[in-house]
Design a protein around this motif. Sequence first.
Motif, PDB file in Angstrom:
ATOM      1  N   ALA A  40      70.040 -17.117  52.382  1.00 18.09           N
ATOM      2  CA  ALA A  40      71.117 -18.049  52.733  1.00 18.09           C
ATOM      3  C   ALA A  40      71.191 -18.405  54.181  1.00 18.09           C
ATOM      4  O   ALA A  40      71.579 -19.320  54.661  1.00 18.09           O
ATOM      5  N   ALA A  41      71.130 -17.249  55.134  1.00 15.37           N
ATOM      6  CA  ALA A  41      70.962 -17.404  56.444  1.00 15.37           C
ATOM      7  C   ALA A  41      70.093 -18.366  57.048  1.00 15.37           C
ATOM      8  O   ALA A  41      69.961 -19.094  58.290  1.00 15.37           O
ATOM      9  N   ARG A  42      68.914 -18.868  56.264  1.00 18.95           N
ATOM     10  CA  ARG A  42      67.680 -19.680  56.763  1.00 18.95           C
ATOM     11  C   ARG A  42      67.781 -20.991  55.975  1.00 18.95           C
ATOM     12  O   ARG A  42      66.934 -21.688  56.248  1.00 18.95           O
ATOM     13  N   VAL A  43      69.017 -21.398  55.388  1.00 22.95           N
ATOM     14  CA  VAL A  43      69.149 -22.823  54.865  1.00 22.95           C
ATOM     15  C   VAL A  43      69.857 -23.811  55.770  1.00 22.95           C
ATOM     16  O   VAL A  43      70.682 -23.519  56.522  1.00 22.95           O
ATOM     17  N   GLY A  44      68.932 -24.763  55.834  1.00 22.47           N
ATOM     18  CA  GLY A  44      69.506 -25.845  56.545  1.00 22.47           C
ATOM     19  C   GLY A  44      70.537 -26.873  56.101  1.00 22.47           C
ATOM     20  O   GLY A  44      70.947 -27.466  56.710  1.00 22.47           O
ATOM     21  N   ALA A  45      70.411 -26.780  54.580  1.00 24.05           N
ATOM     22  CA  ALA A  45      71.293 -27.596  53.933  1.00 24.05           C
ATOM     23  C   ALA A  45      72.667 -27.007  53.624  1.00 24.05           C
ATOM     24  O   ALA A  45      72.757 -25.878  54.127  1.00 24.05           O
ATOM     25  N   MET A 367      58.589 -24.129  57.303  1.00 24.32           N
ATOM     26  CA  MET A 367      58.128 -23.468  58.575  1.00 24.32           C
ATOM     27  C   MET A 367      59.238 -22.727  59.351  1.00 24.32           C
ATOM     28  O   MET A 367      60.405 -22.952  59.133  1.00 24.32           O
ATOM     29  N   ALA A 368      59.132 -21.467  60.018  1.00 27.53           N
ATOM     30  CA  ALA A 368      59.832 -20.754  60.927  1.00 27.53           C
ATOM     31  C   ALA A 368      59.188 -20.547  61.806  1.00 27.53           C
ATOM     32  O   ALA A 368      58.618 -19.095  62.196  1.00 27.53           O
ATOM     33  N   PRO A 369      59.188 -21.524  62.648  1.00 23.48           N
ATOM     34  CA  PRO A 369      58.573 -21.189  64.381  1.00 23.48           C
ATOM     35  C   PRO A 369      59.177 -19.971  65.032  1.00 23.48           C
ATOM     36  O   PRO A 369      58.414 -19.266  65.844  1.00 23.48           O
ATOM     37  N   THR A 370      60.383 -19.828  64.709  1.00 23.72           N
ATOM     38  CA  THR A 370      60.981 -18.596  65.460  1.00 23.72           C
ATOM     39  C   THR A 370      62.234 -18.182  64.487  1.00 23.72           C
ATOM     40  O   THR A 370      62.416 -18.691  63.560  1.00 23.72           O
ATOM     41  N   ASP A 371      62.530 -16.940  64.884  1.00 27.12           N
ATOM     42  CA  ASP A 371      63.565 -16.226  63.934  1.00 27.12           C
ATOM     43  C   ASP A 371      64.890 -16.876  63.994  1.00 27.12           C
ATOM     44  O   ASP A 371      65.675 -16.860  63.023  1.00 27.12           O
TER      45      ASP A 371
END
Length: 376
Positions: A40-45, A367-371
């Motif tokens: 959930a913490a990595r969701v852009g929507a 993609m996750a270029p950084t944390d």
Amino acid sequence: MKRLNISLVALIAVLPAVALAEDIALDEIVVSANQTEIEAARVGASVTSVTATDLTGAKGQRGTALLDRLPGVAVRTLGPVGTQAGLTIRGVPHTNVIVRVDGIDVTDPSGTQVTYDFGRLAISDVSRLELARGAQSALYGSRAIGGVIDMTTRRATEEGVSHEISAEAGSFKTGALTYGFAAKTGQSDVAFTYSHLETEGFSAADEELGFTEADGYRADRLSFAGGTELQNGLRLSLNGFYDDSWMEYDEANMGIPLDGTPDEQEARIQKALRLSAEFETGAVAHMLEAAYFDSDRLLTGTNDFGAFRFNFRGTRETLGYRGTTELALGKLTFGAEQVRETYFDDTGFGSQTLHTDIASAYGELAMAPTDALDLV
């Protein structure tokens, strides 16, 4: 390990009944924002998740009452439980909102517009609900301009057998009974929920104008989900539901409900089935699925031309494939889907059958270029 969890609440009052149930801890994973599950913490929507704990506290309430509390959602109901209801998400009407149950698109092809009738939304068998606000057309097709509501029914999450029983009573001679069963052993699990709801209801028309005819509603629903993982790593899953409901409704003049003749009724049966297979070959994880959804509605009553009997039926057949692999740049998801929708009506003056075919292909690179940065 065997566990029995029983709750019984009877409130003969206008306050909603509340049934107690066991909380189920769920990881903070979102399934509706991307083609694959993501933290959930990595969701852009913009996604709101309603957990099992939240749903337990909402028992005894209409499903529309739960949705109406979510950010960006406004619900409009036209009467008591069972009567037609719609919603908007950020101002976009429900005609542009996709509703999914256990991976099955349950928007109704039997109507003049392919939509979901939120007036009959049942949450008795739902263990998790996600609302993805904003345009989701790239993920779910052109109908998902407003957003997506994704529901998951009861699952067996713990080793052993568990039962859950709840009974509720309330105003307007309303009663509900739900029984849930879940069992898990090793790599196999199964769960099902049966629920019955019945109410005398009240008049959707303005009672102060003399329209006092109550609009009753009755619904029986059975949902199930299960799966097993074979020794070769192949995971087979089967889920579906059967929903049988009946309601009385008021006639309308220029959109305003009127009692009119007292015999308007609608009987509806909906059923769905989904079979999926998940396996891996080398660095690629594969998922194959086949799903079927059927909605059959029968309207009877009397109008200015006499007695009427209108039958509407819609079906949706879906075949899909999804592949996922890890690349140096990130996670690549790709796939294709074939959908056929069929519409049939018989109004007594003639009948017709129409078909719509939708073929789609997609690709997604996460993609996750950084944390602190995620790109899709």
